[in-house]
Design an enzyme around this catalytic site. Structure first.
Site, mmCIF file in Angstrom:
data_model
loop_
_atom_site.group_PDB
_atom_site.id
_atom_site.type_symbol
_atom_site.label_atom_id
_atom_site.label_comp_id
_atom_site.label_asym_id
_atom_site.label_seq_id
_atom_site.Cartn_x
_atom_site.Cartn_y
_atom_site.Cartn_z
ATOM 1 N N ASP A 1 0.014 10.160 14.275
ATOM 2 C CA ASP A 1 0.207 9.692 12.897
ATOM 3 C C ASP A 1 -1.167 9.267 12.398
ATOM 4 O O ASP A 1 -2.112 9.134 13.180
ATOM 5 C CB ASP A 1 1.186 8.499 12.884
ATOM 6 C CG ASP A 1 1.400 7.930 11.483
ATOM 7 O OD1 ASP A 1 1.521 8.721 10.526
ATOM 8 O OD2 ASP A 1 1.430 6.697 11.336
ATOM 9 N N SER A 2 -1.256 9.009 11.086
ATOM 10 C CA SER A 2 -2.519 8.503 10.539
ATOM 11 C C SER A 2 -2.857 7.143 11.132
ATOM 12 O O SER A 2 -3.980 6.679 11.010
ATOM 13 C CB SER A 2 -2.390 8.347 9.026
ATOM 14 O OG SER A 2 -1.413 7.364 8.742
ATOM 15 N N CYS B 1 4.346 11.796 10.949
ATOM 16 C CA CYS B 1 3.737 11.404 9.683
ATOM 17 C C CYS B 1 4.266 12.340 8.600
ATOM 18 O O CYS B 1 4.092 13.558 8.696
ATOM 19 C CB CYS B 1 2.215 11.554 9.837
ATOM 20 S SG CYS B 1 1.282 11.308 8.326
ATOM 21 N N GLU C 1 2.135 2.177 -2.868
ATOM 22 C CA GLU C 1 0.755 1.681 -2.995
ATOM 23 C C GLU C 1 0.528 0.394 -2.171
ATOM 24 O O GLU C 1 1.300 -0.552 -2.301
ATOM 25 C CB GLU C 1 0.521 1.370 -4.478
ATOM 26 C CG GLU C 1 -0.888 1.555 -4.976
ATOM 27 C CD GLU C 1 -1.282 3.023 -5.116
ATOM 28 O OE1 GLU C 1 -2.111 3.445 -4.295
ATOM 29 O OE2 GLU C 1 -0.766 3.715 -6.011
ATOM 30 N N CYS D 1 7.834 7.208 4.592
ATOM 31 C CA CYS D 1 6.557 7.089 5.306
ATOM 32 C C CYS D 1 6.850 6.285 6.563
ATOM 33 O O CYS D 1 7.543 5.254 6.499
ATOM 34 C CB CYS D 1 5.538 6.354 4.426
ATOM 35 S SG CYS D 1 4.043 5.839 5.304
ATOM 36 N N HIS E 1 5.163 4.364 8.382
ATOM 37 C CA HIS E 1 4.697 2.968 8.407
ATOM 38 C C HIS E 1 5.753 2.000 7.859
ATOM 39 O O HIS E 1 5.868 0.868 8.324
ATOM 40 C CB HIS E 1 3.430 2.813 7.550
ATOM 41 C CG HIS E 1 2.172 3.259 8.220
ATOM 42 N ND1 HIS E 1 1.865 4.572 8.425
ATOM 43 C CD2 HIS E 1 1.124 2.539 8.715
ATOM 44 C CE1 HIS E 1 0.681 4.656 9.014
ATOM 45 N NE2 HIS E 1 0.212 3.438 9.205
HETATM 46 N N1 DGL Z 1 2.635 7.215 8.175
HETATM 47 C C1 DGL Z 1 2.320 8.269 7.327
HETATM 48 C C2 DGL Z 1 3.473 8.951 6.661
HETATM 49 O O1 DGL Z 1 4.553 8.966 7.211
HETATM 50 C C3 DGL Z 1 1.029 8.293 6.574
HETATM 51 C C4 DGL Z 1 0.632 7.120 5.818
HETATM 52 C C5 DGL Z 1 -0.788 7.246 5.311
HETATM 53 O O2 DGL Z 1 -1.678 7.267 6.143
HETATM 54 O O3 DGL Z 1 -0.974 7.295 4.103
HETATM 55 O O4 DGL Z 1 3.328 9.516 5.604
#
Ligand code: DGL
Length: 262
Positions: A9-10, A73, A144, A183, A185
């Site tokens: 993931d990022s 991600c 955001e 997302c 996160h």
């Molecule tokens: N966790 C990621 C996702 O599911 C990426 C979030 C990011 O780095 O902007 O999109």
């Protein structure tokens, strides 16, 4: 030799997918997870940058013996998974916002999706909306500030609380009855979302569906059962403390947490 799954993931978001996979898998598996936190967020990066990062990380995970790569991600999945599939001779499982289950669950046929800018503008997401949610009015919003806040590892802060409340206010005012966390996160703060969403509004993610897909694809691969489970976490950032806090928040028992240059 142990059976091996690579995940990336990022940043820390995919840890929420890793724990769903670990809970779902009946086999003992060696997991290698890359948090590309030095390069987070992915949500506003160009396709070229995302492909370059995803390619390098895939090569790293293959060098660790991965037989299957999970792109944990939504942003990378919607932007580059088809290129990765064309380039590498290994199965990939990705994650996309849970639009289909949301449309099925919604009674009012008013659904919300919160995700990164890149996910929301991707062709794949637009196509998914057309195919599965054409009967719904869909309200989308870029989350955001959320990825950056969650990357700090501080899940209990006034700033994060206020940020989630502001995002949720938009969805409440549009009277949705299902919200998609698009997302990985955001799953870390699903309880905060639940706290502010109007009563009766459901929250959905794709986490369990991805874990089931991994189980089914992995089951088709021709290799011996593993003997013991092990979990290896790598970060491209030196900030391992925040990563360790979020590993603990997910109750993951890991064997090592290392900084790597990829
Ligand atoms: N966790 C990621 C996702 O599911 C990426 C979030 C990011 O780095 O902007 O999109």
């Amino acid at each position: 030799m142990a059976r091996t799954i690579g995940i990336f993931d990022s940043g820390v978001g995919g840890l929420t997918i890793l724990s769903s996979i670990v809970n779902e898998m009946s086999d003992s598996v060696e997991y290698h997870y890359v948090a590309d936190s030095l390069h987070a967020p992915y949500g506003s990066k160009s396709i070229e940058e995302l492909l370059e990062r995803s390619r390098r990380i895939t090569e790293f995970l293959i060098s660790k013996g991965s037989e299957l790569i999970v792109v944990a991600c939504n942003t990378a999945t919607t932007q580059v998974i088809s290129s990765l599939r064309a380039e590498f001779n290994i199965p990939f499982v990705g994650i996309e916002p849970a639009v289909k289950p949301a449309a099925q669950l919604s009674v009012s046929k008013r659904i919300g999706v919160i995700a990164t800018a890149n996910t929301l503008k991707s062709g794949l997401f637009k196509q998914t909306l057309e195919v599965y949610a054409s009967g719904c009015k869909t309200f989308t919003r870029i989350g955001e500030g959320l990825v950056e806040a969650i990357e700090t590892g501080e899940l209990v802060s006034i700033e994060l609380n206020d940020l989630v409340r502001d995002h949720v206010t938009y969805f409440n005012s549009n009277e949705i009855d299902v919200l998609v966390l698009g997302c990985t996160h955001y799953s870390f703060v699903s309880q905060l979302f639940e706290k502010y969403l109007d009563q009766g509004t459901s929250l959905v993610t794709s986490n369990e569906a991805v874990a089931r897909r991994v189980q089914s694809v992995f089951g088709t691969l021709d290799s011996q059962s593993g003997l013991v489970r092990s979990i290896h976490i790598y970060s491209t950032s030196e900030k391992l403390l925040s990563l360790k806090k979020l590993i603990a928040a997910e109750n993951l028992q890991v064997d090592q947490v290392l900084q790597v240059q990829i």
